[in-house]
Design a protein around this motif. Structure first.
Motif, short mmCIF file in Angstrom:
data_model
loop_
_atom_site.label_atom_id
_atom_site.label_comp_id
_atom_site.label_asym_id
_atom_site.label_seq_id
_atom_site.Cartn_x
_atom_site.Cartn_y
_atom_site.Cartn_z
N GLU A 93 2.48 -12.76 -28.95
CA GLU A 93 1.04 -12.95 -28.70
C GLU A 93 0.25 -12.84 -30.00
N VAL A 94 0.61 -11.89 -30.83
CA VAL A 94 -0.07 -11.70 -32.12
C VAL A 94 0.08 -12.97 -32.97
N LEU A 95 1.31 -13.45 -33.09
CA LEU A 95 1.56 -14.65 -33.89
C LEU A 95 0.87 -15.87 -33.31
N ALA A 96 0.89 -15.99 -32.00
CA ALA A 96 0.24 -17.13 -31.35
C ALA A 96 -1.24 -17.17 -31.70
N ARG A 97 -1.88 -16.01 -31.67
CA ARG A 97 -3.30 -15.95 -32.02
C ARG A 97 -3.54 -16.24 -33.50
N ARG A 98 -2.75 -15.59 -34.36
CA ARG A 98 -2.96 -15.71 -35.81
C ARG A 98 -2.63 -17.11 -36.34
N LEU A 99 -1.55 -17.70 -35.82
CA LEU A 99 -1.11 -19.00 -36.31
C LEU A 99 -1.64 -20.16 -35.48
N ARG A 100 -2.36 -19.82 -34.42
CA ARG A 100 -2.90 -20.84 -33.51
C ARG A 100 -1.81 -21.75 -32.98
N ILE A 101 -0.77 -21.10 -32.45
CA ILE A 101 0.33 -21.80 -31.81
C ILE A 101 0.50 -21.22 -30.41
N SER A 102 1.33 -21.85 -29.61
CA SER A 102 1.57 -21.33 -28.26
C SER A 102 2.44 -20.08 -28.34
N VAL A 103 2.38 -19.27 -27.29
CA VAL A 103 3.23 -18.09 -27.22
C VAL A 103 4.70 -18.51 -27.21
N GLY A 104 5.00 -19.61 -26.54
CA GLY A 104 6.37 -20.10 -26.51
C GLY A 104 6.87 -20.47 -27.89
N GLU A 105 6.02 -21.14 -28.68
CA GLU A 105 6.39 -21.50 -30.05
C GLU A 105 6.57 -20.23 -30.89
N ALA A 106 5.70 -19.25 -30.68
CA ALA A 106 5.83 -17.98 -31.40
C ALA A 106 7.15 -17.29 -31.04
N GLN A 107 7.50 -17.30 -29.76
CA GLN A 107 8.77 -16.70 -29.32
C GLN A 107 9.96 -17.43 -29.95
N ARG A 108 9.88 -18.75 -30.03
CA ARG A 108 10.96 -19.54 -30.64
C ARG A 108 11.12 -19.16 -32.11
N ARG A 109 10.00 -19.03 -32.81
CA ARG A 109 10.06 -18.67 -34.23
C ARG A 109 10.62 -17.27 -34.43
N ILE A 110 10.24 -16.35 -33.57
CA ILE A 110 10.75 -14.98 -33.67
C ILE A 110 12.25 -14.98 -33.42
N ALA A 111 12.69 -15.71 -32.41
CA ALA A 111 14.13 -15.78 -32.11
C ALA A 111 14.89 -16.41 -33.28
N GLU A 112 14.31 -17.43 -33.88
CA GLU A 112 14.92 -18.10 -35.02
C GLU A 112 14.98 -17.17 -36.22
N ALA A 113 13.99 -16.31 -36.37
CA ALA A 113 13.93 -15.39 -37.50
C ALA A 113 14.85 -14.19 -37.31
N ASP A 114 15.30 -13.95 -36.08
CA ASP A 114 16.15 -12.80 -35.80
C ASP A 114 17.38 -12.83 -36.70
N GLY A 115 17.53 -11.80 -37.48
CA GLY A 115 18.67 -11.74 -38.39
C GLY A 115 18.38 -12.36 -39.75
N SER A 116 17.20 -12.95 -39.93
CA SER A 116 16.86 -13.56 -41.20
C SER A 116 16.12 -12.61 -42.13
N ALA A 117 15.93 -11.38 -41.72
CA ALA A 117 15.17 -10.44 -42.54
C ALA A 117 15.91 -10.04 -43.80
N GLU A 118 17.23 -10.05 -43.75
CA GLU A 118 18.01 -9.70 -44.93
C GLU A 118 18.37 -10.95 -45.69
N PRO A 119 18.27 -10.91 -47.02
CA PRO A 119 18.62 -12.09 -47.81
C PRO A 119 20.08 -12.47 -47.60
N LYS A 120 20.32 -13.76 -47.55
CA LYS A 120 21.69 -14.28 -47.40
C LYS A 120 22.35 -14.31 -48.77
N SER A 121 23.62 -13.95 -48.83
CA SER A 121 24.32 -14.06 -50.11
C SER A 121 24.80 -15.49 -50.27
N ALA A 122 24.75 -15.99 -51.52
CA ALA A 122 25.10 -17.38 -51.80
C ALA A 122 26.57 -17.54 -52.08
#
Length: 104
Positions: free
Chosen positions: A75-104
């Protein structure tokens, strides 16, 4: 470690470079050069998307901002980014596990 000032300066420099690139007359390029530009822009888009996922992963790992009274991050992201809650949920799910840098 980089300071907020360094991060913002880098972002400002990228914005200036993007504006300069966007102002160029791409219609004067040869087709092979247009294709090469398209390939490079696609690669840049992927890098930006990866950085956004990493940033979002770190952001949602913390508490929600006080001004949203504990509302879910979607809900916070949907308001701030002016996107739907569903799109915000998709982005959060996509970001899950992306917080740590990937080793090359």
């Amino acid at each position: 470690m980089h300071s907020n000032r360094e991060v913002l300066a880098s972002l400002d420099a990228a914005d200036v470079a993007w504006q300069a690139l966007a102002a160029l007359p791409i219609d004067t390029l040869y087709p092979r050069d247009q294709r090469a530009l398209l390939i490079r822009l696609d690669a840049m888009e992927k890098k930006v998307a990866a950085l956004q996922r990493r940033l979002l992963g770190r952001l949602v790992a913390g508490p929600t901002p006080v001004e949203f009274a504990g509302a879910p991050w979607a809900e916070v992201l949907a308001r701030r980014l002016r996107i739907s809650v569903g799109e915000a949920q998709r982005r959060i799910a996509e970001a899950d596990g992306s917080a740590e840098p990937k080793s090359a």
